[in-house]
Scaffold this motif. Sequence first.
Motif: not given
Length: 373
Positions: A211-212, A223-226, A237-238, A270-271
Amino acid sequence: MKKRYSVEQIVAVLKQAELGLPVAELTRRVGISEQTFYRWKKQYAGLETDQVREFKQLAEENTRLKKLVAELSLDKAVLRDVLSKKFSRPALMKEVVAYVASRHGYSERRACSLTRQHRSTQRKPSTRDPRLEIRQRMREIAATRIRYGYRRIHIMLRRDGWEVGRNLVWRLYREEGLSLRSKRPRRRKMAVHREARCIPRRPNEAWSLDFIHDQLSQGTKFRALTVVDVYSREGLAIEVGQRLRGEHVVEVLNRLVRQRGAPKYMFADNGAEFTGQLIDLWAYHHGVRIDFSRPGKPTDNAFIETFNGSLRDECLNLHWFETVAEARAVIEAWRRDYNESRPQMALGQRTPQEYLLLTRPSPAVEGSTTGEG
């Protein structure tokens, strides 16, 4: 050897002195000094034989009572020690008796009497199934999934075909000493041998997730899942959103699986979004092995960190987003440009030795979890 006199003998000597026998001759006959005679006289003068017998009985009773009080105090301390332990079932009273006997030096008879456990019950051999196979499988799961509790181990056992209930798994889990510490010291480290990380040989074999974070012009955070292909370094994917949870991660992964097929390995930190039950169930159904990074070791997931750094430097830091929809459109355009036009060195052009240097694996790692998803 110096002779010891009983109280009756001392009183008899004093009676002879009262009848008129000189002290010097009496002490010579008895074989004592005059100092001892007068000490006896000061302590026992005026006592009769019956009184001496009562005095002796009182002394013996006093000694017995002192011993009894000492034993009761010790029993009280032992009971306080036993009550401080948690014994959830009556069948564990055998362990209580064994604990009292070994810890405090009690005999089995006295330990049974103190704990009110019948000796025949204590000596009766147990007929309960030890369930050695389940215990062995639980230890194997706990060795590969170091931070799994009994609930997740119960799910893994059910997946393997074991028809066991949660309470049984909890009991065996405690008896095997597999309980986790809920609060670990800050600097405590767990030395665990980590398996060598896989070296992808072709595209779509290993994916990396992270995540960023960024914020809009009015200060709203998003947030953005990369997701990155480790071999080809392609940004798969983002996903942009304000609140991305485990279910959103599963949706993105399902979309990629429909387009490209499922990978064999997946790297993540480990999120909570990656360690939850949804991701674990998804990985189980697709046969994907999840390799979690060590806490505080972003180099274990170096490729996604590099991708996120490029995303921030070349896109997030150069644009001022008004809405999440605008951020989603701009970031998706950057991802396409990153995959199609941006010059970069793909992992396929690297040797396995260079890959190992980039990922920096270690034969002994503290606090990592590795296993099949």
